[in-house]
Design a protein around this motif. Sequence first.
Motif, mmCIF file in Angstrom:
data_model
loop_
_atom_site.group_PDB
_atom_site.id
_atom_site.type_symbol
_atom_site.label_atom_id
_atom_site.label_comp_id
_atom_site.label_asym_id
_atom_site.label_seq_id
_atom_site.Cartn_x
_atom_site.Cartn_y
_atom_site.Cartn_z
ATOM 1 N N LEU A 10 0.834 -1.203 0.000
ATOM 2 C CA LEU A 10 0.000 0.000 0.000
ATOM 3 C C LEU A 10 0.872 1.257 0.000
ATOM 4 N N LEU A 11 1.954 1.229 0.770
ATOM 5 C CA LEU A 11 2.875 2.366 0.786
ATOM 6 C C LEU A 11 3.537 2.546 -0.575
ATOM 7 N N VAL A 12 3.965 1.456 -1.170
ATOM 8 C CA VAL A 12 4.600 1.516 -2.488
ATOM 9 C C VAL A 12 3.640 2.102 -3.517
ATOM 10 N N SER A 13 2.381 1.671 -3.474
ATOM 11 C CA SER A 13 1.389 2.199 -4.407
ATOM 12 C C SER A 13 1.199 3.700 -4.212
ATOM 13 N N HIS A 14 1.143 4.143 -2.962
ATOM 14 C CA HIS A 14 0.987 5.567 -2.658
ATOM 15 C C HIS A 14 2.163 6.358 -3.215
ATOM 16 N N ILE A 15 3.366 5.847 -3.019
ATOM 17 C CA ILE A 15 4.566 6.530 -3.511
ATOM 18 C C ILE A 15 4.544 6.630 -5.025
ATOM 19 N N ARG A 16 4.228 5.540 -5.705
ATOM 20 C CA ARG A 16 4.246 5.528 -7.170
ATOM 21 C C ARG A 16 3.197 6.465 -7.752
ATOM 22 N N ARG A 17 2.059 6.590 -7.058
ATOM 23 C CA ARG A 17 0.967 7.413 -7.580
ATOM 24 C C ARG A 17 1.153 8.901 -7.286
ATOM 25 N N HIS A 18 1.822 9.223 -6.187
ATOM 26 C CA HIS A 18 1.789 10.611 -5.731
ATOM 27 C C HIS A 18 3.151 11.262 -5.462
ATOM 28 N N ALA A 19 4.224 10.492 -5.393
ATOM 29 C CA ALA A 19 5.503 11.064 -4.951
ATOM 30 C C ALA A 19 5.980 12.215 -5.832
ATOM 31 N N LYS A 20 5.907 12.037 -7.141
ATOM 32 C CA LYS A 20 6.490 13.040 -8.040
ATOM 33 C C LYS A 20 5.736 14.365 -8.016
ATOM 34 N N THR A 21 4.444 14.322 -7.761
ATOM 35 C CA THR A 21 3.651 15.555 -7.805
ATOM 36 C C THR A 21 3.143 15.988 -6.437
ATOM 37 N N GLY A 22 3.058 15.068 -5.477
ATOM 38 C CA GLY A 22 2.433 15.397 -4.209
ATOM 39 C C GLY A 22 3.322 15.366 -2.989
ATOM 40 N N VAL A 64 22.640 12.609 0.782
ATOM 41 C CA VAL A 64 21.735 11.655 1.417
ATOM 42 C C VAL A 64 22.021 10.222 0.979
ATOM 43 N N GLN A 65 23.006 10.047 0.118
ATOM 44 C CA GLN A 65 23.292 8.717 -0.424
ATOM 45 C C GLN A 65 23.618 7.707 0.675
ATOM 46 N N LYS A 66 24.374 8.159 1.668
ATOM 47 C CA LYS A 66 24.796 7.240 2.729
ATOM 48 C C LYS A 66 23.613 6.733 3.537
ATOM 49 N N VAL A 67 22.729 7.635 3.929
ATOM 50 C CA VAL A 67 21.601 7.216 4.760
ATOM 51 C C VAL A 67 20.609 6.357 3.977
ATOM 52 N N LEU A 68 20.572 6.516 2.654
ATOM 53 C CA LEU A 68 19.648 5.735 1.824
ATOM 54 C C LEU A 68 20.286 4.465 1.270
ATOM 55 N N ARG A 69 21.544 4.234 1.565
ATOM 56 C CA ARG A 69 22.246 3.094 0.969
ATOM 57 C C ARG A 69 21.569 1.750 1.223
ATOM 58 N N PRO A 70 21.061 1.454 2.436
ATOM 59 C CA PRO A 70 20.388 0.152 2.606
ATOM 60 C C PRO A 70 19.236 -0.037 1.625
ATOM 61 N N LEU A 71 18.516 1.037 1.317
ATOM 62 C CA LEU A 71 17.407 0.956 0.363
ATOM 63 C C LEU A 71 17.927 0.772 -1.049
ATOM 64 N N THR A 72 18.903 1.565 -1.453
ATOM 65 C CA THR A 72 19.411 1.462 -2.827
ATOM 66 C C THR A 72 20.084 0.115 -3.071
ATOM 67 N N ASP A 73 20.811 -0.394 -2.086
ATOM 68 C CA ASP A 73 21.452 -1.709 -2.241
ATOM 69 C C ASP A 73 20.411 -2.808 -2.368
ATOM 70 N N GLU A 94 11.935 11.675 4.159
ATOM 71 C CA GLU A 94 11.582 10.925 5.362
ATOM 72 C C GLU A 94 10.998 9.560 5.018
ATOM 73 N N VAL A 95 10.191 9.494 3.953
ATOM 74 C CA VAL A 95 9.648 8.210 3.508
ATOM 75 C C VAL A 95 10.784 7.296 3.061
ATOM 76 N N ALA A 96 11.724 7.837 2.297
ATOM 77 C CA ALA A 96 12.855 7.048 1.823
ATOM 78 C C ALA A 96 13.728 6.579 2.984
ATOM 79 N N LYS A 97 13.933 7.442 3.970
ATOM 80 C CA LYS A 97 14.724 7.058 5.141
ATOM 81 C C LYS A 97 14.031 5.952 5.939
ATOM 82 N N GLY A 98 12.711 6.015 6.011
ATOM 83 C CA GLY A 98 11.971 4.955 6.684
ATOM 84 C C GLY A 98 12.125 3.624 5.962
#
Length: 344
Positions: free
Chosen positions: A255-267, A326-335, A275-279
């Motif tokens: 559900l979170l992924v769907s929300h991000i895909r639908r609204h992140a770029k514009t909303g 912010v690359q370092k803090v997001l690394r677990p997600l990007t990896d 903060e969402v990415a860090k979570g």
Amino acid sequence: QVVSWPLPCATCVLFPALAMDLATALKYKPDGDAPRERGTESADQCRKYIRAIQQHPILSREWLDLVGALRVLARSVHRDLQKSKDAEALDVAGRDAASAGTLWDQETSETAVRVLVEEAKVSLCLRMMHEYKVWDFDERQRTETLALAMQAHNLGQAQTELTCRSFGQSLGVLLWRSLAHVETLQLTDITLLIQHCAMVLDYCDRHVCHGHLDAAASLQDTAVLFYVASLFTHAEALNNTELLAKAREVNLLPLLVSHIRRHAKTGYPPEMALEVAKGLAALCDNEDFPFHFSAFFDSLDPDEMRAFVELQDVLVAPLLAADRGVQKVLRPLTDFLDRLRRKL
């Protein structure tokens, strides 16, 4: 540890209606005895308003009277966030220098939130918000209750709608800042919080059109993103196994992924997107998550898996393009996204 959600995000996303001129707010307040809002609310004043927080039938006279107190407390939260940091807090005995401090020794004093926790009102506020959104999402019940309240209390429709919006926004602000703190989450009904987040995200998925996210109309549509981010960030300091199991049960991650895909770029303002990415990065860094990742999706549905991978382009790439720091803090997600992409 405290999640430091930036003030710019609070100002532009979470305080749209609270920025109304006070005279305008009082003009639409049905109770003429609403608390008057002052420049600074002392702990005693906040405590008085917080002790008045009780669960009442929606749009009853007692519920309407409560809205004024909630608005005062929300504005107090806003003012606290605008204050300069207290350098003396760094010298408090016993303070963990490796963290941002607790509600009682952090650099920015949050009086209303601290008193809310001391008075054990956070879970009550969460129950009130959940009840309100269940009612708000039920169009038939909402319409009937509004009609009865307008007749019983001699209110106009615009006046009643504004009062409802003020209730949701003010209570949402209190929950937003309260749930940023791990010590608050440890005293909160986590099961209900996860259910609430899933319910709001599911409603958005089914009823909010792509690119039409409006925090001014419904604060919870965006506030739940902060709740989820905080849950994922602090999961290992809570009951990690139970938290992840409940998140899987209610399909919170899809559900979170769907929300991000639908609204992140514009909303999503940049601060909220971060903060969402860090979570999500904290979730990917959770020692129990990689081993149970497939259980978060419907039998490894390839479409759901690809949707998760798309977060790299929809959410992460714009953040890295704006600030490589912010690359370092997001690394677990990007990896994790890289590993998952190679498997698809």
